[in-house]
Design a protein around this motif. Structure first.
Motif, PDB file in Angstrom:
ATOM      1  N   ARG A  66       0.810  -1.122  -0.180  1.00  0.00           N
ATOM      2  CA  ARG A  66      -0.158  -0.032  -0.013  1.00  0.00           C
ATOM      3  C   ARG A  66       0.871   1.313   0.121  1.00  0.00           C
ATOM      4  O   ARG A  66       0.635   2.397  -0.746  1.00  0.00           O
ATOM      5  CB  ARG A  66      -0.971   0.108   1.298  1.00  0.00           C
ATOM      6  CG  ARG A  66      -1.994   1.326   1.564  1.00  0.00           C
ATOM      7  CD  ARG A  66      -2.632   1.655   0.330  1.00  0.00           C
ATOM      8  NE  ARG A  66      -3.422   3.047   0.397  1.00  0.00           N
ATOM      9  CZ  ARG A  66      -2.755   3.934   0.238  1.00  0.00           C
ATOM     10  NH1 ARG A  66      -1.579   4.354  -0.280  1.00  0.00           N
ATOM     11  NH2 ARG A  66      -3.502   5.044   0.413  1.00  0.00           N
ATOM     12  N   PHE A  67       1.713   1.106   0.707  1.00  0.00           N
ATOM     13  CA  PHE A  67       2.660   2.566   0.808  1.00  0.00           C
ATOM     14  C   PHE A  67       3.947   2.456  -0.019  1.00  0.00           C
ATOM     15  O   PHE A  67       4.749   3.399   0.089  1.00  0.00           O
ATOM     16  CB  PHE A  67       3.239   2.696   2.543  1.00  0.00           C
ATOM     17  CG  PHE A  67       2.014   2.891   3.227  1.00  0.00           C
ATOM     18  CD1 PHE A  67       1.696   4.072   3.290  1.00  0.00           C
ATOM     19  CD2 PHE A  67       1.418   1.866   4.268  1.00  0.00           C
ATOM     20  CE1 PHE A  67       0.489   4.572   4.246  1.00  0.00           C
ATOM     21  CE2 PHE A  67       0.574   2.216   4.883  1.00  0.00           C
ATOM     22  CZ  PHE A  67      -0.049   3.698   4.857  1.00  0.00           C
ATOM     23  N   THR A  68       4.080   1.477  -0.757  1.00  0.00           N
ATOM     24  CA  THR A  68       5.307   1.321  -1.859  1.00  0.00           C
ATOM     25  C   THR A  68       4.767   1.265  -3.301  1.00  0.00           C
ATOM     26  O   THR A  68       4.622   2.426  -3.928  1.00  0.00           O
ATOM     27  CB  THR A  68       6.049   0.251  -1.589  1.00  0.00           C
ATOM     28  OG1 THR A  68       5.389  -1.017  -1.482  1.00  0.00           O
ATOM     29  CG2 THR A  68       6.941   0.379  -0.195  1.00  0.00           C
ATOM     30  N   SER A  71       1.403   3.692  -3.915  1.00  0.00           N
ATOM     31  CA  SER A  71       1.334   5.214  -3.827  1.00  0.00           C
ATOM     32  C   SER A  71       2.697   5.770  -4.434  1.00  0.00           C
ATOM     33  O   SER A  71       2.454   6.740  -5.080  1.00  0.00           O
ATOM     34  CB  SER A  71       1.598   5.213  -2.158  1.00  0.00           C
ATOM     35  OG  SER A  71       2.630   4.843  -1.831  1.00  0.00           O
ATOM     36  N   LYS A  72       3.615   4.883  -4.542  1.00  0.00           N
ATOM     37  CA  LYS A  72       4.966   5.632  -5.270  1.00  0.00           C
ATOM     38  C   LYS A  72       5.354   4.801  -6.315  1.00  0.00           C
ATOM     39  O   LYS A  72       6.402   5.035  -7.046  1.00  0.00           O
ATOM     40  CB  LYS A  72       6.129   5.669  -4.173  1.00  0.00           C
ATOM     41  CG  LYS A  72       5.728   6.326  -2.787  1.00  0.00           C
ATOM     42  CD  LYS A  72       6.919   6.365  -1.826  1.00  0.00           C
ATOM     43  CE  LYS A  72       6.612   6.877  -0.677  1.00  0.00           C
ATOM     44  NZ  LYS A  72       7.616   7.122   0.300  1.00  0.00           N
ATOM     45  N   ASN A  73       4.569   3.767  -6.984  1.00  0.00           N
ATOM     46  CA  ASN A  73       5.212   3.079  -7.973  1.00  0.00           C
ATOM     47  C   ASN A  73       6.449   2.522  -8.121  1.00  0.00           C
ATOM     48  O   ASN A  73       7.157   1.994  -9.174  1.00  0.00           O
ATOM     49  CB  ASN A  73       5.217   3.940  -9.437  1.00  0.00           C
ATOM     50  CG  ASN A  73       3.798   4.255  -9.719  1.00  0.00           C
ATOM     51  OD1 ASN A  73       2.788   3.336  -9.735  1.00  0.00           O
ATOM     52  ND2 ASN A  73       3.428   5.443  -9.846  1.00  0.00           N
ATOM     53  N   ALA A  74       7.124   2.040  -6.681  1.00  0.00           N
ATOM     54  CA  ALA A  74       8.211   1.439  -6.378  1.00  0.00           C
ATOM     55  C   ALA A  74       8.550   0.747  -5.278  1.00  0.00           C
ATOM     56  O   ALA A  74       7.518   1.284  -4.278  1.00  0.00           O
ATOM     57  CB  ALA A  74       9.491   2.544  -6.833  1.00  0.00           C
ATOM     58  N   TYR A  95       7.595   8.586 -19.662  1.00  0.00           N
ATOM     59  CA  TYR A  95       7.151   7.723 -18.525  1.00  0.00           C
ATOM     60  C   TYR A  95       5.877   7.846 -18.364  1.00  0.00           C
ATOM     61  O   TYR A  95       5.224   8.824 -18.188  1.00  0.00           O
ATOM     62  CB  TYR A  95       7.998   8.253 -17.220  1.00  0.00           C
ATOM     63  CG  TYR A  95       7.549   7.689 -15.881  1.00  0.00           C
ATOM     64  CD1 TYR A  95       7.973   6.311 -15.780  1.00  0.00           C
ATOM     65  CD2 TYR A  95       6.756   8.098 -14.950  1.00  0.00           C
ATOM     66  CE1 TYR A  95       7.688   5.570 -14.493  1.00  0.00           C
ATOM     67  CE2 TYR A  95       6.250   7.553 -13.742  1.00  0.00           C
ATOM     68  CZ  TYR A  95       6.953   6.359 -13.292  1.00  0.00           C
ATOM     69  OH  TYR A  95       6.461   5.696 -12.338  1.00  0.00           O
ATOM     70  N   GLN A  96       5.260   6.355 -18.020  1.00  0.00           N
ATOM     71  CA  GLN A  96       3.768   6.315 -17.788  1.00  0.00           C
ATOM     72  C   GLN A  96       3.716   5.404 -16.398  1.00  0.00           C
ATOM     73  O   GLN A  96       4.237   4.395 -16.085  1.00  0.00           O
ATOM     74  CB  GLN A  96       3.100   5.345 -18.880  1.00  0.00           C
ATOM     75  CG  GLN A  96       2.949   6.386 -19.909  1.00  0.00           C
ATOM     76  CD  GLN A  96       1.947   7.761 -19.866  1.00  0.00           C
ATOM     77  OE1 GLN A  96       1.244   7.524 -18.998  1.00  0.00           O
ATOM     78  NE2 GLN A  96       2.359   8.514 -20.612  1.00  0.00           N
ATOM     79  N   PRO A  97       2.984   6.011 -15.332  1.00  0.00           N
ATOM     80  CA  PRO A  97       3.048   5.147 -14.083  1.00  0.00           C
ATOM     81  C   PRO A  97       2.048   3.968 -14.309  1.00  0.00           C
ATOM     82  O   PRO A  97       1.324   3.784 -15.179  1.00  0.00           O
ATOM     83  CB  PRO A  97       2.298   6.123 -13.152  1.00  0.00           C
ATOM     84  CG  PRO A  97       1.753   7.282 -13.842  1.00  0.00           C
ATOM     85  CD  PRO A  97       2.381   7.211 -15.413  1.00  0.00           C
ATOM     86  N   LEU A  98       2.212   3.152 -13.278  1.00  0.00           N
ATOM     87  CA  LEU A  98       1.454   1.813 -13.486  1.00  0.00           C
ATOM     88  C   LEU A  98      -0.028   2.363 -13.196  1.00  0.00           C
ATOM     89  O   LEU A  98      -0.579   3.117 -12.438  1.00  0.00           O
ATOM     90  CB  LEU A  98       1.656   0.853 -12.343  1.00  0.00           C
ATOM     91  CG  LEU A  98       3.357   0.440 -12.240  1.00  0.00           C
ATOM     92  CD1 LEU A  98       3.529  -0.479 -11.226  1.00  0.00           C
ATOM     93  CD2 LEU A  98       3.516  -0.011 -13.747  1.00  0.00           C
ATOM     94  N   SER A  99      -0.909   1.415 -13.816  1.00  0.00           N
ATOM     95  CA  SER A  99      -2.357   1.615 -13.862  1.00  0.00           C
ATOM     96  C   SER A  99      -2.769   0.690 -12.684  1.00  0.00           C
ATOM     97  O   SER A  99      -2.001  -0.024 -11.951  1.00  0.00           O
ATOM     98  CB  SER A  99      -3.166   0.894 -15.114  1.00  0.00           C
ATOM     99  OG  SER A  99      -2.766  -0.587 -15.382  1.00  0.00           O
TER     100      SER A  99
END
Length: 304
Positions: A66-68, A71-74, A95-99
């Motif tokens: 939940r907190f990695t 929220s931060k894609n990493a 760069y495209q964040p995760l869906s």
């Protein structure tokens, strides 16, 4: 346009070792969290988590997700190494964040997969024995197939450098650098000093067991405290040798080794058993024969 894309790809390549280091850091974090959690329950009855351990672990890994990832894609290991996940299914090079779907499936494959691996036998253990054996064989076959696929994915990763895990390849998520990597400055002086020190330490570890410390100590003491001027007669032996040449006390069951010095029986016997090439610490004479001292020394001479 093509040249700019090529430059963008060449500027931010994610090294294979960086991706593997991120995975190892994630494992170390999970072990640290679990050890801290179990320490909190140290005062409770032993085995209090035995029946609910998979569920507790899944809950802890859910909080980490939940907190990695969510929220931060990493992951934590990726954040330390300046890496994050990119949606590789997008058609653009930016760069495209995760869906959200990718994040949820990542949770199912990682947290849910490990929970199912630990609970799979318990879920079907209440069924009939014959059906349970069939289910067990199917589960073992599926687990072996997944491990084989993971091995093939790792071999492909070593060749191409993308998708370090099977989950990343299935979901189409790729590790990229958050910021352009600068050229690393290597301190060769520090490296050379460390190499020399470790080499010297390994040499000492190899050499120290080969050194007879007891014999060396006795040899040095014979140089520092030489005793000369003693005759080899038995009268001189009884008159001058009123203390053990090893322990310095009044000799118990006094014995000689062929020189003009006296030893306690247990002192000389233990040293001879320890070192077959034992020599007298006072004069350096070798042990010819261990003989008891025949002359009696009166106890009143102690007060003289």
């Amino acid at each position: 346009m093509a040249s700019s894309i090529g430059n963008e790809k060449s500027v931010n390549p994610v090294l294979r070792i960086s991706q593997l280091d991120a995975l190892e850091l994630n494992k170390a974090l999970e072990q640290l969290v679990w050890s801290q959690f179990t320490n909190c329950l140290h005062g409770f009855k032993p085995g209090v988590l035995a029946h609910f351990e998979p569920e507790v672990k899944a809950f802890l890994w859910f909080i980490l997700w939940r907190f990695t990832i969510y929220s931060k894609n990493a992951t934590v290991g990726q954040a330390i190494l300046n890496i994050q996940y990119k949606n590789n299914l997008s058609q653009t090079e930016k760069y495209q964040p995760l869906s959200k779907h990718q994040k949820l499936w990542y949770l199912i494959f990682t947290v849910g997969g490990r929970w199912l691996e630990e609970r799979c036998y318990d879920l079907f253990s209440n069924h009939q024995l014959q059906s349970f054996c069939k289910i067990k064989r199917c589960i073992n076959f599926g687990a072996g197939l997944l491990k084989l696929c993971g091995l093939l994915n790792f071999l492909i990763f070593l060749q191409k450098g993308t998708f370090a895990t099977l989950t990343e390849r299935i979901l189409g998520i790729r590790s990229v650098f958050c910021k352009p990597q600068s050229v690393r400055q290597v301190g060769f002086e520090y490296m050379n000093r460390e190499l020399l020190w470790h080499g010297f330490a390994e040499f000492l570890i190899y050499l120290l067991p080969l050194i007879n410390v007891q014999k060396l100590k006795l040899k040095i003491s014979s140089w520092c405290l030489p005793i000369a001027g003693l005759s080899n007669s038995e009268n001189t032996l009884a008159a001058h040798c009123k203390e053990c040449s090893l322990c310095g006390e009044w000799p118990t069951m006094p014995h000689t080794i062929g020189c003009s010095h006296v030893f306690c029986y247990y002192c000389i016997k233990s040293n001879c058993l320890f070192d077959m090439y034992f020599t007298c610490p006072k004069c350096g004479s070798e042990v010819h024969s261990l003989q008891p001292l025949k002359y009696k020394i009166e106890m009143m001479e102690l007060h003289a």
